[in-house]
Design a protein around this motif. Structure first.
Motif, PDB file in Angstrom:
ATOM      1  N   ILE A 280      27.487  54.846  60.363  1.00  0.00           N
ATOM      2  CA  ILE A 280      28.947  54.745  60.367  1.00  0.00           C
ATOM      3  C   ILE A 280      29.386  53.281  60.305  1.00  0.00           C
ATOM      4  N   ASP A 281      28.567  52.383  60.856  1.00  0.00           N
ATOM      5  CA  ASP A 281      28.869  50.950  60.722  1.00  0.00           C
ATOM      6  C   ASP A 281      28.842  50.530  59.255  1.00  0.00           C
ATOM      7  N   TRP A 282      27.857  51.067  58.529  1.00  0.00           N
ATOM      8  CA  TRP A 282      27.741  50.719  57.102  1.00  0.00           C
ATOM      9  C   TRP A 282      28.960  51.216  56.328  1.00  0.00           C
ATOM     10  N   PHE A 283      29.382  52.458  56.584  1.00  0.00           N
ATOM     11  CA  PHE A 283      30.548  52.988  55.881  1.00  0.00           C
ATOM     12  C   PHE A 283      31.825  52.244  56.285  1.00  0.00           C
ATOM     13  N   THR A 284      31.915  51.831  57.549  1.00  0.00           N
ATOM     14  CA  THR A 284      33.071  51.041  57.983  1.00  0.00           C
ATOM     15  C   THR A 284      33.123  49.719  57.231  1.00  0.00           C
ATOM     16  N   SER A 285      31.983  49.056  57.116  1.00  0.00           N
ATOM     17  CA  SER A 285      31.917  47.801  56.373  1.00  0.00           C
ATOM     18  C   SER A 285      32.186  48.031  54.892  1.00  0.00           C
ATOM     19  N   TYR A 286      31.706  49.160  54.368  1.00  0.00           N
ATOM     20  CA  TYR A 286      31.876  49.486  52.944  1.00  0.00           C
ATOM     21  C   TYR A 286      33.349  49.652  52.588  1.00  0.00           C
ATOM     22  N   LEU A 287      34.127  50.253  53.482  1.00  0.00           N
ATOM     23  CA  LEU A 287      35.538  50.537  53.200  1.00  0.00           C
ATOM     24  C   LEU A 287      36.468  49.376  53.528  1.00  0.00           C
ATOM     25  N   SER A 288      36.071  48.506  54.414  1.00  0.00           N
ATOM     26  CA  SER A 288      36.975  47.445  54.886  1.00  0.00           C
ATOM     27  C   SER A 288      36.849  46.182  54.046  1.00  0.00           C
ATOM     28  N   ASP A 289      37.930  45.404  54.063  1.00  0.00           N
ATOM     29  CA  ASP A 289      37.972  44.076  53.427  1.00  0.00           C
ATOM     30  C   ASP A 289      37.652  44.110  51.928  1.00  0.00           C
ATOM     31  N   ARG A 290      38.064  45.160  51.270  1.00  0.00           N
ATOM     32  CA  ARG A 290      37.852  45.252  49.833  1.00  0.00           C
ATOM     33  C   ARG A 290      38.997  44.542  49.108  1.00  0.00           C
ATOM     34  N   LEU A 291      38.655  43.935  47.967  1.00  0.00           N
ATOM     35  CA  LEU A 291      39.625  43.201  47.166  1.00  0.00           C
ATOM     36  C   LEU A 291      39.584  43.697  45.728  1.00  0.00           C
ATOM     37  N   GLN A 292      40.711  43.578  45.038  1.00  0.00           N
ATOM     38  CA  GLN A 292      40.744  43.876  43.620  1.00  0.00           C
ATOM     39  C   GLN A 292      41.767  42.988  42.928  1.00  0.00           C
ATOM     40  N   GLN A 293      41.556  42.742  41.645  1.00  0.00           N
ATOM     41  CA  GLN A 293      42.491  41.948  40.862  1.00  0.00           C
ATOM     42  C   GLN A 293      42.515  42.482  39.437  1.00  0.00           C
ATOM     43  N   VAL A 294      43.646  42.338  38.797  1.00  0.00           N
ATOM     44  CA  VAL A 294      43.803  42.776  37.413  1.00  0.00           C
ATOM     45  C   VAL A 294      43.379  41.640  36.498  1.00  0.00           C
ATOM     46  N   ARG A 295      42.548  41.968  35.518  1.00  0.00           N
ATOM     47  CA  ARG A 295      42.029  40.935  34.621  1.00  0.00           C
ATOM     48  C   ARG A 295      42.229  41.371  33.174  1.00  0.00           C
ATOM     49  N   THR A 296      42.776  40.500  32.365  1.00  0.00           N
ATOM     50  CA  THR A 296      42.896  40.720  30.929  1.00  0.00           C
ATOM     51  C   THR A 296      42.068  39.671  30.206  1.00  0.00           C
ATOM     52  N   THR A 297      42.165  39.663  28.898  1.00  0.00           N
ATOM     53  CA  THR A 297      41.360  38.703  28.125  1.00  0.00           C
ATOM     54  C   THR A 297      41.802  37.260  28.349  1.00  0.00           C
ATOM     55  N   THR A 298      43.041  37.080  28.801  1.00  0.00           N
ATOM     56  CA  THR A 298      43.561  35.712  28.941  1.00  0.00           C
ATOM     57  C   THR A 298      43.905  35.326  30.368  1.00  0.00           C
ATOM     58  N   THR A 299      44.302  36.283  31.198  1.00  0.00           N
ATOM     59  CA  THR A 299      44.762  35.943  32.550  1.00  0.00           C
ATOM     60  C   THR A 299      44.158  36.878  33.587  1.00  0.00           C
ATOM     61  N   SER A 300      44.320  36.464  34.847  1.00  0.00           N
ATOM     62  CA  SER A 300      43.884  37.286  35.978  1.00  0.00           C
ATOM     63  C   SER A 300      44.942  37.185  37.067  1.00  0.00           C
ATOM     64  N   SER A 301      45.122  38.269  37.805  1.00  0.00           N
ATOM     65  CA  SER A 301      46.084  38.273  38.901  1.00  0.00           C
ATOM     66  C   SER A 301      45.447  37.717  40.163  1.00  0.00           C
ATOM     67  N   VAL A 302      46.270  37.473  41.161  1.00  0.00           N
ATOM     68  CA  VAL A 302      45.764  37.040  42.459  1.00  0.00           C
ATOM     69  C   VAL A 302      45.082  38.230  43.140  1.00  0.00           C
ATOM     70  N   PRO A 303      43.891  38.069  43.730  1.00  0.00           N
ATOM     71  CA  PRO A 303      43.228  39.190  44.407  1.00  0.00           C
ATOM     72  C   PRO A 303      44.096  39.762  45.523  1.00  0.00           C
TER      73      PRO A 303
END
Length: 499
Positions: free
Chosen positions: A154-177
């Motif tokens: 359960i510690d592993w799954f807690t770590s797996y789900l927490s503090d995740r980041l995502q950002q949108v990326r195109t061929t020229t630009t990227s958003s802030v995470p």
């Protein structure tokens, strides 16, 4: 990245093994494995590129993180399967469970209900952004209490789900995470399995209302049956069920979308005048019944004739044939045959087990696709006889193709590799008490349940699959492997098809 790992597997494998073991032993997923970038792709070429709704977000994760997830997935699925913890009527992301087996189960139950003189009501529920709405704390609590996970797991799954980041990326630009606070990780290996465990209680909730559920990922089907005179009572029971379903979803941060929920009343052709036409209450909305629904890619009509399914299949196949014909002169025959197999035959065979018992007219329409494909391969005119061409290509005719698929499903049921909701419906003749002293009890045949109408009951899976299985030679039924069985069954049906 994947190609580099494959080429350098002997060098990288020891390091990856040590990294993965460290992660599992300490219950920690490194932050670099929890960062994703989103690539927006236009769904269709004719959509407005300035409208955000025209895009489909494609989530990309690290290849190495997916390798780690796959290791965890195998162990998790084994634990759930060994302890019988997987939802019995959830068909997604499981071996030998497919959209075909799910629709076959639902359609079989409806056909059996109609065969007994009842009418049936099928409702397709739609959830809004279901995978993105999962609450992490609720999911972790469910993993502890409902599935018995604890400690480093359960510690592993807690770590797996927490503090995740995502950002949108195109061929020229990227958003802030940005932080991902809800939902299972899109594009991940474990995400779909975690969603199934998160929503498993929904199936039990539906059963408590004396209705039958069946789910495939976030697509949920709810259906029931009744006498024609009790249609109003069934509709009321479904509405009450939806009230509880909506309340359960709200408590679990999910949302039912009544605007996309569909209701279909099913009855035999002679009882079509007895099905209700008034709207059914779904939460605060009223949904009008339709005459056809598209359930997991299969069209089901109110009279369950499968007319719409055949019409759409034939249309899609002939559209593909027209495109292939336009480049016919530029292709060698082997490439042409590969294209036809990929773009036409696969469409023709997709979920074809639901077409068992269809009328001769509908089967002839499907056969016309096969005939046109064979003539295209050999550049023959429509006036020429088709049988020699089909025989040379070793293609089964459409009725035999359906029988072949039923035989393969029956083989999986007999050998315990099919979904339980299908295999439990087939019963060996040797287990029937009344027939134990008969000579047939020593064979490998299946019991054929009794039905009232060949146009309804005989099309249900327990009947159709048992008959298809029993028609095979004993040596074919006794094949030692699936591959050997498929070869022997096809040879037998091919002989019947062109005898």
């Amino acid at each position: 990245m994947a190609w580099l790992l494959k080429q350098s597997v002997e060098v990288l494998a020891p390091f990856l093994c040590r990294l993965f073991n460290w992660s599992l032993q300490n219950g920690i997923v490194t932050s670099t494995f929890k960062s994703a970038y989103i690539t927006p792709l236009v769904k269709k070429a004719d959509l407005d590129p300035a409208d955000a709704k025209s895009y489909r977000p494609i989530c990309n994760l690290s290849v190495i993180s997916k390798l780690l997830e796959r290791l965890v997935q195998k162990q998790l699925l084994k634990y759930l399967k060994d302890n019988d913890l997987l939802p019995d009527l959830q068909s997604a992301y499981r071996a030998h469970h497919s959209t075909e087996t799910a629709v076959l189960k639902v359609l079989s139950d409806i056909l059996s209900a109609l065969d007994s003189g009842n009418i049936a009501m099928l409702t397709l529920l739609d959830l809004s952004a279901a995978f993105d709405s999962v609450d992490h704390n609720t999911l972790l609590q469910r993993l502890r209490k409902s599935y018995g996970l604890g400690g480093k797991v359960i510690d592993w799954f807690t770590s797996y789900l927490s503090d995740r980041l995502q950002q949108v990326r195109t061929t020229t630009t990227s958003s802030v995470p940005s932080a991902v606070l809800f939902g299972v990780p899109q594009g991940s290996v474990l995400g779909p399995i975690l969603f199934l465990l998160y929503t498993a209680d929904l199936l039990q909730l539906v059963k408590r209302h004396r209705l039958m559920p069946h789910a495939y990922a976030d697509d949920t089907q709810v259906y029931g049956q009744c006498q024609p005179s009790d249609a109003g009572s069934l509709a009321q029971r479904v509405s009450v069920c939806f009230d509880d379903v909506s309340a359960w979803m709200s408590a679990n941060r999910l949302q039912l979308n009544p605007a996309k929920t569909e209701v279909l009343w099913c009855a035999s052709s002679r009882r079509q005048h007895q099905i209700p036409t008034g709207p059914v209450r779904v939460g605060d909305a009223f949904v009008s019944p339709v005459t056809t629904v598209r359930d997991l890619g299969v069209y089901i009509d109110a009279d369950v004739t499968m007319r719409t399914q055949v019409t759409n299949t034939v249309r899609a196949c002939f559209a593909a044939l027209r495109q292939i014909r336009s480049v016919r002169r530029s292709l060698p025959q082997h490439a042409l045959l590969t294209l036809i197999q990929t773009l036409v035959i696969t469409k023709l065979d997709q979920c074809n087990s639901v077409l068992v018992g269809a009328s001769g007219y509908l089967l002839d329409r499907l056969q016309s696709v096969l005939n046109a494909a064979a003539r295209l391969v050999y550049s023959r005119r429509s006036s020429e006889h088709i049988t020699p061409l089909l025989r040379d290509l070793h293609w089964l005719r459409v009725p035999e193709r359906i029988q072949f698929r039923l035989c393969v499903l029956a083989y999986h049921c007999v050998h315990g590799t099919a979904p339980a909701y299908l295999s439990d419906s087939l019963r060996p003749t040797s287990e029937v008490l009344a027939r134990r002293r008969l000579r047939s009890a020593d064979t490998t045949t299946l019991q054929v349940p009794s039905t009232r109408r060949s146009t309804l009951g005989d099309r249900a899976f327990p009947v159709a699959a048992a008959r298809a299985w029993n028609c095979l030679p004993p040596q074919t039924r006794a094949a030692s492997s699936l591959m050997a069985f498929r070869r022997a069954a096809k040879a037998h049906l091919f002989q019947l098809s062109f005898q």
